[in-house]
Design a protein around this motif. Structure first.
Motif, mmCIF file in Angstrom:
data_model
loop_
_atom_site.group_PDB
_atom_site.id
_atom_site.type_symbol
_atom_site.label_atom_id
_atom_site.label_comp_id
_atom_site.label_asym_id
_atom_site.label_seq_id
_atom_site.Cartn_x
_atom_site.Cartn_y
_atom_site.Cartn_z
ATOM 1 N N SER A 86 -2.075 20.949 -4.638
ATOM 2 C CA SER A 86 -1.662 21.643 -3.426
ATOM 3 C C SER A 86 -2.874 22.023 -2.581
ATOM 4 O O SER A 86 -3.842 22.561 -3.113
ATOM 5 C CB SER A 86 -0.914 22.922 -3.827
ATOM 6 O OG SER A 86 -0.865 23.821 -2.749
ATOM 7 N N GLU A 118 9.024 26.679 -3.279
ATOM 8 C CA GLU A 118 8.102 27.713 -3.766
ATOM 9 C C GLU A 118 8.505 28.264 -5.136
ATOM 10 O O GLU A 118 7.660 28.621 -5.951
ATOM 11 C CB GLU A 118 8.065 28.852 -2.736
ATOM 12 C CG GLU A 118 7.063 29.948 -3.020
ATOM 13 C CD GLU A 118 5.617 29.514 -2.806
ATOM 14 O OE1 GLU A 118 5.370 28.483 -2.136
ATOM 15 O OE2 GLU A 118 4.719 30.206 -3.329
ATOM 16 N N GLU A 128 -1.817 26.323 -8.913
ATOM 17 C CA GLU A 128 -2.055 25.433 -7.776
ATOM 18 C C GLU A 128 -3.530 25.069 -7.684
ATOM 19 O O GLU A 128 -4.388 25.949 -7.688
ATOM 20 C CB GLU A 128 -1.606 26.099 -6.482
ATOM 21 C CG GLU A 128 -0.099 26.291 -6.411
ATOM 22 C CD GLU A 128 0.309 26.974 -5.127
ATOM 23 O OE1 GLU A 128 0.357 26.297 -4.082
ATOM 24 O OE2 GLU A 128 0.557 28.190 -5.165
#
Ligand code: SAH
Length: 237
Positions: A86, A118, A128
């Motif tokens: 991400s 999310e 992430e």
């Protein structure tokens, strides 16, 4: 064996470049294993949809949490860290890579479209990770970068084990410059000190070049080093 599992809607991209060179050889000889899991196999409807329109409107599509959850549950049945590629993630650095390489392996979830719902992040304890401040079209190439950086640290993968110890970031410094024959290239000689045979002086020169380059190019690394002595793996997170 160090195990990488990659959850993706493009499993055919793997092993790709990871199947060649040092990583490829190590994959073939069982130093590490790779399994590319097709997220689409976990879709529930007859169209095999993995994405849907964003709540609240706007462009693009969002990867569905329920489909991802089933894919993760089927794959991450052990204690390996689960990473979501991400651009919002903590920046990957060599310390983090070392931590991952010394562990049992990694589960990597590749986003596509606008990203993932999310809720899957907290629901499945995803960390992430970003490979840089730019946007890729999917997590696959980022996942390959993570795997490649880890695999080269596995025992027996790099021919000269020593070449890992002195390279960029190992001491919070960028690496010193390299040269090889010919002695003179287009009027540019190899720095004399490197052909002097004086190993003490060579080591000192390399050290000072590494420091000079780090100060010039990466004041952030340099400052971190000055203040902390040595960079800590998870400082950035
Ligand atoms: N809309 C998102 C970008 C989505 S890009 C945003 O603005 O933040 C699609 C996917 O590519 C992401 O879900 C992620 O898995 C991957 N990706 C893109 N850039 C990346 C980066 N710098 N590091 C890691 N993964 C990245």
């Amino acid at each position: 064996m160090w195990r990488a599992s990659v959850l993706t809607i493009f499993p055919e991209m793997f092993p790709g470049p990871l199947g060649t060179s040092l990583a490829g050889k190590a994959l073939a000889t069982g130093v590490w294993s790779l399994d590319a899991v097709d997220i689409r196999d976990f879709a529930a409807d007859k169209h095999k949809s993995v994405d849907d329109t964003p709540a609240g409107g706007g462009p693009g599509m969002v990867m569905k949490a329920d489909v991802l959850a089933r894919a993760i549950d089927a794959t991450a049945t052990d204690a390996r860290p689960r990473l979501l590629l991400s651009p919002r993630g903590a920046p990957l650095d060599q310390g983090w890579v070392e931590e991952l390489a010394y562990g049992a392996g990694v589960v990597l979830v590749c986003g596509r479209f606008e990203g993932v719902d999310e809720r899957i992040i907290a629901a499945r304890g995803l960390e992430e990770v970003s490979v840089g401040d730019y946007v890729l079209s999917g997590g696959e190439i980022a996942a390959m970068a993570v795997i490649d950086a880890c695999v080269r640290l596995l025992p027996g993968v790099m021919g000269a084990a020593a070449s890992g110890a002195e390279e960029s970031f190992s001491d919070g410094l960028l690496e010193y410059p390299h040269y090889t024959r010919p002695q003179l290239f287009e009027g540019r000689p190899i720095p004399e000190i490197l052909t002097s045979g004086d190993h003490g002086k060579i080591a000192a020169w390399r050290r000072s070049e590494a420091e000079r380059l780090t100060q010039e190019r990466r004041p952030d690394l340099w400052a971190n080093r000055q203040s902390e002595g040595r960079p800590k793996p998870k400082d950035a997170k």
